[in-house]
Design a protein around this motif. Structure first.
Motif, PDB file in Angstrom:
ATOM      1  N   SER A  58       0.834  -1.211   0.000  1.00  0.00           N
ATOM      2  CA  SER A  58       0.000   0.000   0.000  1.00  0.00           C
ATOM      3  C   SER A  58       0.866   1.258   0.000  1.00  0.00           C
ATOM      4  N   LEU A  59       1.962   1.221   0.794  1.00  0.00           N
ATOM      5  CA  LEU A  59       2.858   2.371   0.854  1.00  0.00           C
ATOM      6  C   LEU A  59       3.533   2.611  -0.497  1.00  0.00           C
ATOM      7  N   PHE A  60       4.037   1.539  -1.108  1.00  0.00           N
ATOM      8  CA  PHE A  60       4.682   1.677  -2.419  1.00  0.00           C
ATOM      9  C   PHE A  60       3.676   2.135  -3.485  1.00  0.00           C
ATOM     10  N   ASN A  61       2.435   1.678  -3.367  1.00  0.00           N
ATOM     11  CA  ASN A  61       1.397   2.096  -4.309  1.00  0.00           C
ATOM     12  C   ASN A  61       1.153   3.595  -4.209  1.00  0.00           C
ATOM     13  N   TRP A  62       1.127   4.111  -2.975  1.00  0.00           N
ATOM     14  CA  TRP A  62       0.954   5.560  -2.778  1.00  0.00           C
ATOM     15  C   TRP A  62       2.140   6.332  -3.346  1.00  0.00           C
ATOM     16  N   VAL A  63       3.358   5.804  -3.091  1.00  0.00           N
ATOM     17  CA  VAL A  63       4.569   6.481  -3.577  1.00  0.00           C
ATOM     18  C   VAL A  63       4.583   6.534  -5.099  1.00  0.00           C
ATOM     19  N   GLN A  64       4.280   5.374  -5.735  1.00  0.00           N
ATOM     20  CA  GLN A  64       4.328   5.367  -7.202  1.00  0.00           C
ATOM     21  C   GLN A  64       3.242   6.269  -7.797  1.00  0.00           C
ATOM     22  N   GLY A  65       2.066   6.347  -7.141  1.00  0.00           N
ATOM     23  CA  GLY A  65       1.021   7.238  -7.621  1.00  0.00           C
ATOM     24  C   GLY A  65       1.443   8.683  -7.573  1.00  0.00           C
ATOM     25  N   LYS A  66       2.095   9.061  -6.474  1.00  0.00           N
ATOM     26  CA  LYS A  66       2.556  10.440  -6.325  1.00  0.00           C
ATOM     27  C   LYS A  66       3.646  10.768  -7.345  1.00  0.00           C
ATOM     28  N   LEU A  67       4.608   9.853  -7.495  1.00  0.00           N
ATOM     29  CA  LEU A  67       5.703  10.085  -8.433  1.00  0.00           C
ATOM     30  C   LEU A  67       5.212  10.102  -9.880  1.00  0.00           C
ATOM     31  N   THR A  68       4.286   9.201 -10.193  1.00  0.00           N
ATOM     32  CA  THR A  68       3.765   9.147 -11.558  1.00  0.00           C
ATOM     33  C   THR A  68       2.987  10.407 -11.898  1.00  0.00           C
ATOM     34  N   ALA A  69       2.182  10.889 -10.935  1.00  0.00           N
ATOM     35  CA  ALA A  69       1.427  12.125 -11.175  1.00  0.00           C
ATOM     36  C   ALA A  69       2.372  13.279 -11.487  1.00  0.00           C
ATOM     37  N   GLY A  70       3.481  13.367 -10.738  1.00  0.00           N
ATOM     38  CA  GLY A  70       4.457  14.420 -11.007  1.00  0.00           C
ATOM     39  C   GLY A  70       5.108  14.268 -12.368  1.00  0.00           C
ATOM     40  N   SER A  71       5.438  13.011 -12.734  1.00  0.00           N
ATOM     41  CA  SER A  71       6.069  12.765 -14.036  1.00  0.00           C
ATOM     42  C   SER A  71       5.126  13.088 -15.189  1.00  0.00           C
ATOM     43  N   VAL A  72       3.865  12.656 -15.057  1.00  0.00           N
ATOM     44  CA  VAL A  72       2.888  12.907 -16.125  1.00  0.00           C
ATOM     45  C   VAL A  72       2.652  14.404 -16.283  1.00  0.00           C
ATOM     46  N   GLN A  73       2.518  15.122 -15.162  1.00  0.00           N
ATOM     47  CA  GLN A  73       2.282  16.562 -15.255  1.00  0.00           C
ATOM     48  C   GLN A  73       3.497  17.286 -15.836  1.00  0.00           C
ATOM     49  N   GLY A  74       4.692  16.780 -15.509  1.00  0.00           N
ATOM     50  CA  GLY A  74       5.892  17.349 -16.126  1.00  0.00           C
ATOM     51  C   GLY A  74       5.906  17.122 -17.629  1.00  0.00           C
ATOM     52  N   LEU A  75       5.492  15.917 -18.034  1.00  0.00           N
ATOM     53  CA  LEU A  75       5.408  15.597 -19.457  1.00  0.00           C
ATOM     54  C   LEU A  75       4.386  16.490 -20.154  1.00  0.00           C
ATOM     55  N   MET A  76       3.231  16.695 -19.507  1.00  0.00           N
ATOM     56  CA  MET A  76       2.200  17.550 -20.096  1.00  0.00           C
ATOM     57  C   MET A  76       2.639  19.009 -20.143  1.00  0.00           C
ATOM     58  N   GLN A  77       3.400  19.421 -19.141  1.00  0.00           N
ATOM     59  CA  GLN A  77       3.927  20.786 -19.158  1.00  0.00           C
ATOM     60  C   GLN A  77       4.821  20.985 -20.388  1.00  0.00           C
ATOM     61  N   GLY A  78       5.662  19.991 -20.662  1.00  0.00           N
ATOM     62  CA  GLY A  78       6.514  20.061 -21.847  1.00  0.00           C
ATOM     63  C   GLY A  78       5.708  20.037 -23.132  1.00  0.00           C
ATOM     64  N   LEU A  79       4.634  19.205 -23.162  1.00  0.00           N
ATOM     65  CA  LEU A  79       3.805  19.128 -24.358  1.00  0.00           C
ATOM     66  C   LEU A  79       3.086  20.452 -24.610  1.00  0.00           C
ATOM     67  N   ARG A  80       2.532  21.036 -23.531  1.00  0.00           N
ATOM     68  CA  ARG A  80       1.860  22.332 -23.693  1.00  0.00           C
ATOM     69  C   ARG A  80       2.844  23.399 -24.157  1.00  0.00           C
ATOM     70  N   ALA A  81       4.075  23.364 -23.623  1.00  0.00           N
ATOM     71  CA  ALA A  81       5.091  24.325 -24.047  1.00  0.00           C
ATOM     72  C   ALA A  81       5.436  24.126 -25.524  1.00  0.00           C
ATOM     73  N   SER A  82       5.520  22.858 -25.958  1.00  0.00           N
ATOM     74  CA  SER A  82       5.816  22.579 -27.368  1.00  0.00           C
ATOM     75  C   SER A  82       4.712  23.083 -28.278  1.00  0.00           C
ATOM     76  N   VAL A  83       3.451  22.894 -27.841  1.00  0.00           N
ATOM     77  CA  VAL A  83       2.317  23.370 -28.634  1.00  0.00           C
ATOM     78  C   VAL A  83       2.329  24.892 -28.706  1.00  0.00           C
ATOM     79  N   GLU A  84       2.609  25.541 -27.559  1.00  0.00           N
ATOM     80  CA  GLU A  84       2.623  27.008 -27.551  1.00  0.00           C
ATOM     81  C   GLU A  84       3.723  27.543 -28.465  1.00  0.00           C
ATOM     82  N   GLU A  85       4.897  26.918 -28.429  1.00  0.00           N
ATOM     83  CA  GLU A  85       5.986  27.329 -29.313  1.00  0.00           C
ATOM     84  C   GLU A  85       5.623  27.069 -30.771  1.00  0.00           C
ATOM     85  N   LYS A  86       4.918  25.959 -31.014  1.00  0.00           N
ATOM     86  CA  LYS A  86       4.502  25.619 -32.372  1.00  0.00           C
ATOM     87  C   LYS A  86       3.560  26.679 -32.925  1.00  0.00           C
TER      88      LYS A  86
END
Length: 569
Positions: A58-86
């Motif tokens: 359960s603890l590892f599941n919480w950790v991976q959820g938190k880390l994944t959310a940060g990674s996905v949002q970082g990825l989306m931040q980059g995608l939005r930046a790429s679209v804006e530059e485009k």
């Protein structure tokens, strides 16, 4: 992301290992019932280990959820930046061929859908694969026969998933396309709200909305229905597999080939095996929806861009000197708008461009600022072909006031300062005074700090134009373009705008596009455009004396004679 994968592996490993210990604890209980001797210490240790495993999972599941959310949002931040530059690299004709609502939907709704889909699918997919692999390994170790029975469900599940995926992909693409269409209609309705109300077309607008909303509802429902077939079918296959394993396992126990703890552990592993298969099927609709949105976003990212310029192309600043159009021809989609256009503008001159709607007036200045490239001919400034200048260098030499004054959400001070970021308050005030704007701004409760909505609300059209002129005044560029700057304003505001424009044009080479000929009488050169060509050119007095195209247009506006530009051609 690496840490999230490690946490996911730990979560899956603990979940896979726990049933084996539970099976061993079950055998201790069964043996104790038959023999009357309970290994209480060993049983207690096993149960404590299992409990710790599930707590750790359960603890590892919480950790991976938190880390994944940060990674996905970082990825989306980059995608939005790429679209804006485009968006900054796309040519003007891209936006002419797309509705603003559809482009906005790609930048917002589609990227948001990708973000939500990845958050749901990414770690769940990794967990499912790990659980599937781990459970299969344990099942083969406990009983190859029962493992073979469980494996029968895999090809059946795979066939069902592939068949449904083929059907649902097209429906999800239609869903997000219809979302863009609906957004375009809503954006159009909001922009033209007053016109719709004035002409009493609320019912028509509502009918268009209902039709688009119905299409979106049908497309969404069909996509969800088709993709939703997977999970119930997966659950059915899982339950059938469970029955088969339970029956064959019971025979194995009666034959002494397995212990009760072993069959209990195997059943748990079979659940761990079939559950990921079912989850992967359930994730199908999410993945298909994500793929449809990704296709729309990457279609935008793959759109043809403005050609890349060399880093050191042309002069470092806009050269001074005459502006020359030499046999320039240009057309949209192969249809000529400008034909063999030639004229010369001396430094400091004011050139007025007049003509009927669609004559090519605005196209001339769009070519001058390189929003479009000529199909033939050459445009030069100070003897330098603008084609060898970088677009940024070229445009840094222009001040622009358009027919529709563009103001952004912010204070009046910020909107004026947009012409020269970092300008002092005194410079902003001086530009406003030169544009006959200062008195009006000071009469507002918050003065220059008064906040405007996007588009300049609640100011009138004329007041917005004065802010746009003040912005150009502050920019103080060498070449000035005034495109229909006095249209749609009352006589008093027109006088103020004309005076502000006259002050703004001092010492600058100016291009004035106008339908109201009262604003161009003092121009050094007047070009009369007709179907992409110069029909006449000269000063106001010379053109009146020639009694041609311009004279007929002037008399139609000021001498009270009936007629229009079409009649004057």
């Amino acid at each position: 992301m690496r840490a999230a994968v490690i946490a996911t592996c730990c979560f899956a490993g603990l979940n896979v290992a726990a049933p084996n210990y539970l099976g061993e604890a079950t055998d201790i209980v069964v043996d104790g019932v038959y023999s009357g001797l309970f290994e209480r210490d060993r049983l207690g240790r096993l149960l404590a280990v299992v409990a710790l495993m599930y707590v750790g999972a359960s603890l590892f599941n919480w950790v991976q959820g938190k880390l994944t959310a940060g990674s996905v949002q970082g990825l989306m931040q980059g995608l939005r930046a790429s679209v804006e530059e485009k968006l900054h690299r796309l040519p003007s004709n891209y936006f002419h061929g797309k509705s603003r609502g559809d482009v906005l939907s790609r930048v917002t709704n589609d990227i948001d859908n990708i973000s939500q889909s990845l958050s749901q699918v990414l770690t769940q997919l990794i967990i499912s694969v790990l659980m599937l692999s781990g459970a299969l390994a344990m099942m083969l170790w406990i009983s190859p026969l029962l493992a073979l029975i469980a494996l029968v469900s895999v090809p059946v599940s795979t066939v069902i998933t592939v068949l449904v995926a083929r059907k649902s992909q097209a429906h999800f693409a239609g869903q997000w396309t219809e979302t863009g269409v609906l957004n375009a209609h809503v954006e159009e309705f909001i922009t033209g709200h007053e016109v719709v109300m004035a002409f009493g077309h609320q019912d028509r607008a509502a009918e268009v909305f209902r039709a688009s909303n119905d299409r979106l509802t049908r497309a969404s429902a069909l996509a969800e229905y088709v993709s939703g077939l997977v999970q119930p079918l997966m659950i059915l296959i899982s339950n059938l597999t469970y029955i088969a394993v339970a029956v064959v396992g019971a025979f194995q126990v009666t034959l002494g080939a397995m212990t009760i703890g072993g069959i209990l552990a195997f059943i748990q592993f079979s659940r761990l095996f079939t559950q990921p298969v079912s989850q992967i099927g359930g994730m199908l609709n999410v993945m298909q929806s994500c793929a449809a949105s990704a296709h729309r976003v990457f279609e935008l990212l793959d759109a043809e861009e403005i050609p890349v310029e060399p880093k050191e192309s042309g002069p470092a600043a806009l050269p001074a000197g005459r502006i020359v159009f030499d046999n320039v021809t240009f057309g949209y989609a192969g249809e000529p708008v400008i034909r063999d256009l030639s004229f010369t503008v001396e430094p400091g001159q004011t050139v007025a461009i007049v003509g009927h709607t669609g004559a090519g007036k605005t196209t001339v200045v769009n070519l001058l600022m390189r929003f479009y490239e000529p199909d033939a001919g050459r445009i030069s400034i100070g003897g330098t072909d603008i084609a060898v200048m970088s677009r940024d260098t070229l445009r840094e030499g222009f001040g622009v006031v358009l027919q529709d004054a563009w103001l952004f959400a912010g204070t009046i001070r910020e909107n004026i300062e947009y012409g020269r970021p970092g300008a002092t308050d005194a410079e902003v005030t001086a530009a406003a005074e030169a544009s006959h704007l200062d008195h009006f701004v000071r009469s507002m409760p918050a003065g220059y700090d008064s906040v405007l909505d996007s588009g300049g609300e609640p100011l009138s059209h004329g007041q917005r134009q004065l802010i746009a002129i003040a912005r150009a005044q502050l920019a103080d560029r060498g070449v000035l373009i005034l495109d229909e700057a006095t249209s749609s304003v009352d006589s008093r505001i027109e006088v103020l705008i004309r005076q502000a424009m006259q002050r703004l044009r001092r010492g600058k080479t100016s291009f004035v596009i106008a339908h109201r000929l009262s604003t161009v009488r003092d121009a050094d050169l007047i070009l009369v455009m007709d179907h992409g060509r110069i029909a006449e050119q000269g000063t106001h007095q010379n053109l009146l004396a020639a009694n041609g195209h311009y004279a007929r247009l002037y008399k139609a506006q000021f001498a009270g004679r009936a007629g229009t530009l079409e009649a004057g051609r």
